[in-house]
Design a protein around this motif. Structure first.
Motif, PDB file in Angstrom:
ATOM      1  N   GLY A 287      89.829   2.473  87.884  1.00 35.30           N
ATOM      2  CA  GLY A 287      89.387   2.809  89.215  1.00 35.30           C
ATOM      3  C   GLY A 287      88.425   1.792  89.788  1.00 35.30           C
ATOM      4  N   SER A 288      87.896   2.120  90.966  1.00 34.94           N
ATOM      5  CA  SER A 288      87.015   1.213  91.692  1.00 34.94           C
ATOM      6  C   SER A 288      85.783   1.939  92.200  1.00 34.94           C
TER       7      SER A 288
ATOM      8  N   MET B  46      83.596  -3.286  92.646  1.00 37.95           N
ATOM      9  CA  MET B  46      84.026  -3.268  91.258  1.00 37.95           C
ATOM     10  C   MET B  46      85.416  -2.655  91.186  1.00 37.95           C
ATOM     11  N   ASN B  47      86.377  -3.448  90.760  1.00 33.60           N
ATOM     12  CA  ASN B  47      87.754  -3.011  90.618  1.00 33.60           C
ATOM     13  C   ASN B  47      88.176  -3.085  89.159  1.00 33.60           C
ATOM     14  N   SER B  48      89.260  -2.402  88.856  1.00 34.54           N
ATOM     15  CA  SER B  48      89.818  -2.402  87.498  1.00 34.54           C
ATOM     16  C   SER B  48      88.753  -2.108  86.457  1.00 34.54           C
TER      17      SER B  48
ATOM     18  N   ARG C 231      87.344  -9.305  88.699  1.00 37.41           N
ATOM     19  CA  ARG C 231      87.344  -7.865  88.935  1.00 37.41           C
ATOM     20  C   ARG C 231      86.246  -7.434  89.904  1.00 37.41           C
ATOM     21  N   PHE C 232      85.108  -8.105  89.858  1.00 40.67           N
ATOM     22  CA  PHE C 232      83.962  -7.753  90.693  1.00 40.67           C
ATOM     23  C   PHE C 232      83.766  -8.804  91.772  1.00 40.67           C
ATOM     24  N   THR C 233      83.294  -8.374  92.926  1.00 38.29           N
ATOM     25  CA  THR C 233      82.999  -9.272  94.028  1.00 38.29           C
ATOM     26  C   THR C 233      81.653  -8.914  94.636  1.00 38.29           C
TER      27      THR C 233
END
Length: 117
Positions: A16-17, A82-84, A66-68
């Protein structure tokens, strides 16, 4: 006074994110390096993302891709998308500021992120 107030943490399933926010006050936001630290249970606090005064971002390898990290100058807010998410991302996440015009670092109070499997 300097204030960094994080929000957006919570419980999410693996894959999830979440998006964390950090509202900054008491600093010249555009002249400050901003970042995010995290501290997993039983481990040391680690720097995972920074964004400098030219909006250049850097990431530790464990979150790269995964993060930006981004910032909104108008809102004086820095974000961490925050993804994946993985269970090993479980930690208290802290907003960080290093004003370029003075000596001193600042941290927020932290927000808990828990990733379940």
């Amino acid at each position: 006074q300097v204030q960094l107030v994080e929000s957006g943490g919570g419980l999410v399933q693996a894959g999830g994110s979440l998006r964390l926010s950090c509202a900054a006050s008491g600093i010249i936001f555009s002249r400050s390096v901003m970042g995010w630290y995290r501290q997993p249970p039983g481990k040391q606090r680690e720097l995972i993302a920074t964004i400098n005064t030219g909006d250049r971002s850097d990431y530790t390898d464990s979150v790269k891709g995964r993060f930006t990290i981004t910032r909104d100058i108008v809102k004086n807010t820095v974000y961490l998308q925050m993804n994946s998410l993985k269970p090993e991302d479980t930690a208290v996440y802290y907003c960080y500021a290093r004003p370029s015009y003075l000596i001193g670092d600042y941290w927020g109070q932290g927000t808990q992120v828990t990733v379940s499997s």
